[in-house]
Design a protein around this motif. Structure first.
Motif, short mmCIF file in Angstrom:
data_model
loop_
_atom_site.label_atom_id
_atom_site.label_comp_id
_atom_site.label_asym_id
_atom_site.label_seq_id
_atom_site.Cartn_x
_atom_site.Cartn_y
_atom_site.Cartn_z
N PHE A 124 0.84 -1.01 0.14
CA PHE A 124 0.38 0.35 0.14
C PHE A 124 1.33 1.76 -0.16
O PHE A 124 0.25 2.02 0.06
CB PHE A 124 -0.92 0.12 1.37
CG PHE A 124 0.06 0.03 2.51
CD1 PHE A 124 0.45 0.85 2.52
CD2 PHE A 124 0.10 -1.03 3.41
CE1 PHE A 124 1.40 1.51 4.34
CE2 PHE A 124 0.63 -1.49 4.72
CZ PHE A 124 1.26 -0.10 4.74
N LEU A 125 1.89 0.84 -0.06
CA LEU A 125 3.38 2.38 -0.12
C LEU A 125 2.50 3.30 -1.02
O LEU A 125 3.07 4.51 -0.68
CB LEU A 125 3.74 1.70 0.86
CG LEU A 125 5.48 2.45 1.37
CD1 LEU A 125 4.53 2.74 2.47
CD2 LEU A 125 6.75 2.07 1.68
N ASN A 126 2.54 2.89 -1.99
CA ASN A 126 2.61 3.43 -3.34
C ASN A 126 1.37 4.95 -2.94
O ASN A 126 1.10 5.57 -3.70
CB ASN A 126 2.28 2.96 -4.75
CG ASN A 126 1.40 2.13 -5.01
OD1 ASN A 126 0.77 2.42 -3.90
ND2 ASN A 126 1.85 1.85 -5.78
N LYS A 127 0.89 5.28 -2.39
CA LYS A 127 -0.74 5.41 -2.10
C LYS A 127 -0.64 6.53 -1.46
O LYS A 127 -1.50 7.57 -0.73
CB LYS A 127 -2.13 4.40 -1.23
CG LYS A 127 -2.27 3.38 -2.09
CD LYS A 127 -3.91 3.21 -2.16
CE LYS A 127 -3.33 1.84 -1.34
NZ LYS A 127 -5.13 1.06 -1.05
N ILE A 128 0.67 6.31 -0.31
CA ILE A 128 1.06 7.92 0.50
C ILE A 128 2.24 8.45 0.23
O ILE A 128 3.10 7.56 -0.52
CB ILE A 128 1.77 6.73 1.14
CG1 ILE A 128 0.53 5.88 2.47
CG2 ILE A 128 2.60 8.10 2.45
CD1 ILE A 128 1.12 5.35 3.70
N ASP A 129 1.98 9.63 -0.24
CA ASP A 129 2.73 10.45 -0.94
C ASP A 129 3.91 10.30 -0.50
O ASP A 129 4.53 10.59 1.18
CB ASP A 129 2.30 11.78 0.01
CG ASP A 129 2.99 13.08 -1.23
OD1 ASP A 129 4.85 12.85 -1.25
OD2 ASP A 129 1.63 13.64 -2.57
N LEU A 130 4.90 10.83 -1.15
CA LEU A 130 6.65 10.06 -0.94
C LEU A 130 6.94 11.31 0.25
O LEU A 130 8.33 11.33 1.46
CB LEU A 130 7.61 10.56 -2.14
CG LEU A 130 7.68 8.97 -2.39
CD1 LEU A 130 8.67 9.21 -3.54
CD2 LEU A 130 9.19 8.13 -1.56
N LYS A 131 6.38 12.03 0.52
CA LYS A 131 6.63 13.64 1.70
C LYS A 131 6.71 13.39 2.97
O LYS A 131 6.67 13.81 4.22
CB LYS A 131 5.69 14.91 1.24
CG LYS A 131 4.33 14.82 1.08
CD LYS A 131 4.02 16.17 1.27
CE LYS A 131 2.28 16.21 1.65
NZ LYS A 131 1.77 16.92 1.54
N HIS A 132 5.88 12.06 3.37
CA HIS A 132 5.64 11.31 4.70
C HIS A 132 7.02 10.19 4.91
O HIS A 132 6.71 9.39 6.03
CB HIS A 132 4.36 11.03 4.66
CG HIS A 132 3.08 12.00 4.65
ND1 HIS A 132 2.88 12.93 5.15
CD2 HIS A 132 2.05 11.59 3.43
CE1 HIS A 132 1.87 14.05 4.32
NE2 HIS A 132 1.32 12.70 3.64
#
Ligand SMILES: [Zn+2]
Length: 255
Positions: A190-198
């Motif tokens: 699911f990581l790619n659903k989270i913006d890289l800025k986090h």
């Protein structure tokens, strides 16, 4: 490349025979910034030595690790408070709750976590959270303490997508380490659903070595494997991910 390892126990006994080689190899491969979490007062001297040996590259945290909250935890917390007055630290960590190893001191762990969050607010520092089998207990305290003055990193994040969103809602970045390379690690799904800025990257060395070193001693150099995996999840180059996550670490730590 300028890669930041936001969580590495370089002062650990595991590196006593080859610490300078381990640091030199990591630096030669682009790992320039090492953030050093505390465990308890028995390691403080070693941490300060490490900082003295590489002042531009090592950044120290101060704190009492939840698995080291024992009968003497009040004394240990006084040590944390004293050290914060005497030396510059970039975060309070690692702190939190661990119910995997031992539940005997749960109440004391909760109290130590709260006390150290208050210290972080007082010193305007981020917190670095250790959470093992304790998401509900950790979130309960974050809910009490939340606000603009509470921020930091959820170190070695291994939770679900829902828990990731909760952590972010409390101003926490997710510390991504070797687990992202594990077949059963789940966060890669699911990581790619989270913006890289986090996200920030970490090794937690000498623990939690990424594939293909799983089970061996971990080193900051192996953060390259974490970087490659995260880059492939997001469809970006390793240079882009190194740049963004290093920038994120600067936002959190202020250095
Ligand atoms: Zn750690």
């Amino acid at each position: 490349m300028n890669i930041t390892d936001t969580h590495t126990h370089l002062y650990s006994e595991a590196f006593d025979k080859d610490r300078s080689t381990v640091i030199a190899e990591a630096m030669a491969n682009g790992v320039q910034r090492f953030f050093i979490p505390a465990i308890d007062s028995s390691y403080t001297e070693r941490m300060l030595e490490l900082k003295n040996s590489h002042p531009e590259h090592m950044f120290l945290m101060m704190g009492l690790h939840p698995t080291h909250v024992k009968e003497n935890y009040k004394e240990e917390l006084l040590h944390v408070a004293d050290m914060l007055r005497e030396h510059p630290f970039v975060a309070i960590g690692e702190i939190g709750i661990d119910l995997y190893w031992d539940k005997t001191f749960l109440k004391e762990q909760q109290e130590a976590f709260r006390t150290q969050i208050k210290l972080a607010k007082k010193h305007k520092l981020p917190i670095v959270i250790h959470c093992r089998e304790a998401f509900d207990a950790v979130f309960e305290i974050l809910e009490e303490e939340k606000g603009a003055n509470l921020f930091g990193i959820f170190h070695c994040f291994t939770g679900s997508f829902e828990q990731a969103k909760s952590a972010i809602s409390y101003n926490m970045k997710l510390g991504i380490g070797g687990v992202v390379t594990f077949k059963n690690g789940k966060i890669d799904t699911f990581l790619n659903k989270i913006d890289l800025k986090h996200l920030v990257l970490e090794t937690d060395s000498p623990y939690l070595a990424p594939v293909p070193y799983r089970g061996k001693r971990n080193e900051s150099l192996y953060i390259l494997k974490v970087l490659e995996k995260v880059a492939s999840i997001y469809g970006k180059t390793t240079a882009e991910v190194a740049e963004i996550t290093t920038q994120n670490s600067k936002v959190v730590f202020g250095v």
